[in-house]
Structures are given as structure tokens and as C-alpha cells.
Design a protein around this motif. Structure first.
Motif, PDB file in Angstrom:
ATOM      1  N   THR A  58       9.473  -2.553  -2.747  1.00  0.00           N
ATOM      2  CA  THR A  58       8.049  -2.714  -3.047  1.00  0.00           C
ATOM      3  C   THR A  58       7.232  -1.580  -2.446  1.00  0.00           C
ATOM      4  OG1 THR A  58       8.314  -5.124  -3.051  1.00  0.00           O
ATOM      5  CG2 THR A  58       6.087  -4.290  -2.872  1.00  0.00           C
ATOM      6  N   LEU A  59       7.585  -1.150  -1.244  1.00  0.00           N
ATOM      7  CA  LEU A  59       6.835  -0.104  -0.562  1.00  0.00           C
ATOM      8  C   LEU A  59       7.204   1.294  -1.036  1.00  0.00           C
ATOM      9  CD1 LEU A  59       6.883  -1.379   3.130  1.00  0.00           C
ATOM     10  CD2 LEU A  59       4.926  -1.340   1.576  1.00  0.00           C
ATOM     11  N   ARG A  60       8.441   1.492  -1.426  1.00  0.00           N
ATOM     12  CA  ARG A  60       8.919   2.837  -1.785  1.00  0.00           C
ATOM     13  C   ARG A  60       8.312   3.299  -3.103  1.00  0.00           C
ATOM     14  NH1 ARG A  60      13.317   5.111  -4.593  1.00  0.00           N
ATOM     15  NH2 ARG A  60      14.019   3.045  -5.254  1.00  0.00           N
TER      16      ARG A  60
ATOM     17  N   ALA B 154      11.892  -0.320  -7.345  1.00  0.00           N
ATOM     18  CA  ALA B 154      12.020  -1.263  -8.455  1.00  0.00           C
ATOM     19  C   ALA B 154      10.865  -2.250  -8.539  1.00  0.00           C
ATOM     20  CB  ALA B 154      13.341  -2.025  -8.329  1.00  0.00           C
ATOM     21  N   LEU B 155      10.235  -2.571  -7.400  1.00  0.00           N
ATOM     22  CA  LEU B 155       9.150  -3.542  -7.391  1.00  0.00           C
ATOM     23  C   LEU B 155       7.800  -2.920  -7.058  1.00  0.00           C
ATOM     24  CD1 LEU B 155      10.782  -6.649  -5.647  1.00  0.00           C
ATOM     25  CD2 LEU B 155      10.642  -6.094  -8.070  1.00  0.00           C
ATOM     26  N   ASN B 156       7.743  -1.621  -6.971  1.00  0.00           N
ATOM     27  CA  ASN B 156       6.490  -0.950  -6.625  1.00  0.00           C
ATOM     28  C   ASN B 156       5.477  -1.112  -7.756  1.00  0.00           C
ATOM     29  OD1 ASN B 156       4.831   1.918  -6.644  1.00  0.00           O
ATOM     30  ND2 ASN B 156       5.213   1.123  -4.585  1.00  0.00           N
ATOM     31  N   VAL B 157       4.290  -1.606  -7.417  1.00  0.00           N
ATOM     32  CA  VAL B 157       3.227  -1.801  -8.394  1.00  0.00           C
ATOM     33  C   VAL B 157       2.405  -0.530  -8.475  1.00  0.00           C
ATOM     34  CG1 VAL B 157       1.166  -3.134  -8.977  1.00  0.00           C
ATOM     35  CG2 VAL B 157       3.120  -4.271  -7.907  1.00  0.00           C
ATOM     36  N   ASN B 158       2.359   0.060  -9.669  1.00  0.00           N
ATOM     37  CA  ASN B 158       1.557   1.271  -9.851  1.00  0.00           C
ATOM     38  C   ASN B 158       0.974   1.304 -11.261  1.00  0.00           C
ATOM     39  OD1 ASN B 158       3.578   2.810 -11.634  1.00  0.00           O
ATOM     40  ND2 ASN B 158       4.808   2.326  -9.826  1.00  0.00           N
ATOM     41  N   ALA B 159       0.001   2.169 -11.444  1.00  0.00           N
ATOM     42  CA  ALA B 159      -0.726   2.209 -12.716  1.00  0.00           C
ATOM     43  C   ALA B 159       0.154   2.680 -13.863  1.00  0.00           C
ATOM     44  CB  ALA B 159      -1.952   3.114 -12.585  1.00  0.00           C
ATOM     45  N   ALA B 160       1.111   3.569 -13.577  1.00  0.00           N
ATOM     46  CA  ALA B 160       2.019   4.050 -14.611  1.00  0.00           C
ATOM     47  C   ALA B 160       3.131   3.028 -14.802  1.00  0.00           C
ATOM     48  CB  ALA B 160       2.606   5.400 -14.211  1.00  0.00           C
ATOM     49  N   ARG B 161       3.068   2.292 -15.896  1.00  0.00           N
ATOM     50  CA  ARG B 161       4.035   1.219 -16.119  1.00  0.00           C
ATOM     51  C   ARG B 161       5.441   1.778 -16.273  1.00  0.00           C
ATOM     52  NH1 ARG B 161       3.223  -3.306 -20.747  1.00  0.00           N
ATOM     53  NH2 ARG B 161       1.278  -3.457 -19.577  1.00  0.00           N
TER      54      ARG B 161
ATOM     55  N   ARG C 164      -6.534   1.904  -4.065  1.00  0.00           N
ATOM     56  CA  ARG C 164      -6.616   1.063  -2.873  1.00  0.00           C
ATOM     57  C   ARG C 164      -6.049  -0.323  -3.148  1.00  0.00           C
ATOM     58  NH1 ARG C 164     -12.300   0.586   0.138  1.00  0.00           N
ATOM     59  NH2 ARG C 164     -11.758   2.785   0.481  1.00  0.00           N
ATOM     60  N   VAL C 165      -6.381  -0.873  -4.318  1.00  0.00           N
ATOM     61  CA  VAL C 165      -5.866  -2.194  -4.690  1.00  0.00           C
ATOM     62  C   VAL C 165      -4.349  -2.158  -4.829  1.00  0.00           C
ATOM     63  CG1 VAL C 165      -5.819  -3.947  -6.503  1.00  0.00           C
ATOM     64  CG2 VAL C 165      -7.995  -2.953  -5.792  1.00  0.00           C
ATOM     65  N   MET C 166      -3.825  -1.096  -5.462  1.00  0.00           N
ATOM     66  CA  MET C 166      -2.374  -0.983  -5.630  1.00  0.00           C
ATOM     67  C   MET C 166      -1.670  -0.900  -4.280  1.00  0.00           C
ATOM     68  SD  MET C 166      -1.755   1.402  -8.995  1.00  0.00           S
ATOM     69  CE  MET C 166      -2.935   2.681  -8.542  1.00  0.00           C
ATOM     70  N   THR C 167      -2.241  -0.121  -3.365  1.00  0.00           N
ATOM     71  CA  THR C 167      -1.657  -0.007  -2.022  1.00  0.00           C
ATOM     72  C   THR C 167      -1.664  -1.363  -1.327  1.00  0.00           C
ATOM     73  OG1 THR C 167      -2.382   2.290  -1.815  1.00  0.00           O
ATOM     74  CG2 THR C 167      -1.863   1.113   0.225  1.00  0.00           C
ATOM     75  N   TRP C 168      -2.777  -2.073  -1.454  1.00  0.00           N
ATOM     76  CA  TRP C 168      -2.889  -3.396  -0.834  1.00  0.00           C
ATOM     77  C   TRP C 168      -1.880  -4.369  -1.431  1.00  0.00           C
ATOM     78  CZ3 TRP C 168      -4.142  -8.203  -2.858  1.00  0.00           C
ATOM     79  CH2 TRP C 168      -4.407  -9.210  -1.920  1.00  0.00           C
TER      80      TRP C 168
ATOM     81  N   PHE D  33       2.959  -7.642  -0.984  1.00  0.00           N
ATOM     82  CA  PHE D  33       4.240  -8.136  -1.490  1.00  0.00           C
ATOM     83  C   PHE D  33       5.370  -7.833  -0.508  1.00  0.00           C
ATOM     84  CE2 PHE D  33       2.426  -7.841  -5.975  1.00  0.00           C
ATOM     85  CZ  PHE D  33       2.330  -9.213  -6.112  1.00  0.00           C
ATOM     86  N   ALA D  34       5.354  -6.629   0.059  1.00  0.00           N
ATOM     87  CA  ALA D  34       6.393  -6.264   1.026  1.00  0.00           C
ATOM     88  C   ALA D  34       6.332  -7.172   2.253  1.00  0.00           C
ATOM     89  CB  ALA D  34       6.228  -4.804   1.446  1.00  0.00           C
ATOM     90  N   ALA D  35       5.112  -7.451   2.718  1.00  0.00           N
ATOM     91  CA  ALA D  35       4.952  -8.327   3.886  1.00  0.00           C
ATOM     92  C   ALA D  35       5.441  -9.738   3.582  1.00  0.00           C
ATOM     93  CB  ALA D  35       3.486  -8.356   4.312  1.00  0.00           C
ATOM     94  N   ILE D  36       5.187 -10.217   2.359  1.00  0.00           N
ATOM     95  CA  ILE D  36       5.629 -11.564   1.980  1.00  0.00           C
ATOM     96  C   ILE D  36       7.153 -11.633   1.925  1.00  0.00           C
ATOM     97  CG2 ILE D  36       5.661 -13.267   0.120  1.00  0.00           C
ATOM     98  CD1 ILE D  36       2.787 -12.346  -0.547  1.00  0.00           C
ATOM     99  N   PHE D  37       7.782 -10.643   1.293  1.00  0.00           N
ATOM    100  CA  PHE D  37       9.247 -10.636   1.237  1.00  0.00           C
ATOM    101  C   PHE D  37       9.846 -10.566   2.641  1.00  0.00           C
ATOM    102  CE2 PHE D  37       8.895  -8.978  -3.264  1.00  0.00           C
ATOM    103  CZ  PHE D  37       9.499 -10.077  -3.844  1.00  0.00           C
TER     104      PHE D  37
END
Length: 204
Positions: free
Chosen positions: A87-89, A93-100, A179-183, A188-192
Motif C-alpha cells: 500500500t505504501l510502496r 499492488a494496493l497503492n492508491v493513485n490517480a493513474a489507474r 494529499r488525499v491519496m497520501t492520507w 490503509f497501510a496502518a490498518i493492515f
């Protein structure tokens, strides 16, 4: 057997946010509706081994075997920490970013299935959840457990799909800000990681 009480109990259990829900939401936000559907499917099928174990009595073996329970538990902890890292990297595979990014459906589903397969508490959970709703007829107990398990899986898939669709719909509203994507990724990383910590503290 399939009573209103059982359906309500199962619904409450399924709705409660857990690892599978977080995974499905992360995929919905990061990759859209189709990925979320595959995630929901994988998480649902990850329940099958635990339902089978509860039905066949293997859950009791897992519960009494400290070595087996510990081995599965630490595999699950390691896997959850791996998901946190993904998620953080950047490009994970789970990183949320604007480029789908698009991953193969089976890859998404397999990852979701492993989340549940590597949680040894699920077998014990089903062993406690399902028997109270059986008719009491020993001859049909196995069949009844299978039916109750199938209903539980159906509810799981339906609710997870709803979570995923909601996340996919919210994607375009949330991913316009770096900023929202970073948050989101940090959350998600903290939850996992927190779920991994909780699993590490579990005892058979």
C-alpha cells in the motif's frame, strides 16, 4: 435452520469492517469497480477452507494444535504486513493513485483469498457460529452446516460487492488531491499493520 436470527447474526458479522472489507475498498479506490468485484470474490472463496474445517471438525484440531495454529497465524501476520508495504510502496499492488493500474482479476482474487485462508481464527469462529443454528439432527448436521456456510458466503460476497462499488464510485471524488491519496495509502497501510498486530496477539 436458516432463521431470521441466523441471517441477522451473519449480516452483522459480514458488515463489520475487517481485513477483507479493507482490501476490497482499497482495490475499489485504486483500480475501480471490476477489481473490487474480483477482490470480493477472492475474499469470499477464502472462507471455504475454514467452513470445510468447521464442518469436518478440523477446526477443533487447529484449535488444540498450538504448533499448527501458530504456523498459520504467523504466515497471516507476515502477509498482512506485506499488504501494508504494498500500500505504501509507489507502484505497489494496493497503492492508491490517480493513474489507474489494472491487474489480472485472478491475481486480485488470489490475494483476497489468502487474506482469509491465512487467518486461523476463522475456522474456530465458524465452529462457534454455525452449530447453534443446527436442527439437532445428527444425520443432517453436515448438510446443514454446508447450507449455512453457503448462505454466509452469499451474504459476504453481496456486502463486499456493495463496499467495492461504493469505493469505486468515490474514486473520482477522492483522488483529485495528492494529499488525499497520501492520507489514504498511509491509512490503509496502518490498518493492515494494526490487523497484523491483532492477529499476532491471538491465541488458539
Amino acid at each position: 435452520m436458516i432463521t431470521v436470527q441466523f441471517l441477522l447474526t451473519a449480516l452483522v458479522v459480514v458488515i463489520a469492517p475487517g481485513t477483507g472489507v479493507i482490501y476490497t475498498i482499497a482495490l475499489g479506490l485504486g483500480q475501480g469497480r471490476q477489481a473490487a468485484l474480483w477482490a470480493a470474490l477472492g475474499c469470499t472463496f477464502g472462507i471455504v477452507p475454514h467452513l470445510a474445517a468447521a464442518t469436518l471438525g478440523l477446526a477443533a484440531v487447529l484449535h488444540t494444535s498450538a504448533l499448527l495454529f501458530t504456523a498459520v497465524k504467523w504466515a497471516g501476520v507476515s502477509y498482512l504486513l506485506y499488504l501494508a508495504w504494498q500500500t505504501l510502496r509507489s507502484g505497489g499492488a494496493l497503492n492508491v493513485n490517480a493513474a489507474r493500474t489494472t491487474q489480472a482479476g485472478w491475481t486480485v482474487a488470489r490475494r483476497g483469498a489468502l487474506i482469509n485462508i491465512l487467518n486461523p481464527k476463522l475456522s474456530i469462529f465458524f465452529l462457534a457460529l454455525l452449530p447453534p443454528f443446527l436442527s439437532g439432527n445428527a444425520a443432517t448436521a453436515t448438510a446443514e452446516m454446508a447450507v449455512l456456510g453457503a448462505v454466509f458466503m452469499g451474504l459476504t460476497f453481496a456486502i463486499f460487492v456493495l463496499y467495492g462499488i461504493f469505493a469505486a464510485a468515490a474514486r473520482r471524488w477522492l483522488l483529485g488531491s495528492r494529499r488525499v491519496m497520501t492520507w489514504l495509502n498511509r491509512s490503509f497501510a496502518a490498518i493492515f499493520a494494526a490487523l497484523a498486530g491483532r492477529l499476532a496477539l491471538e491465541r488458539a
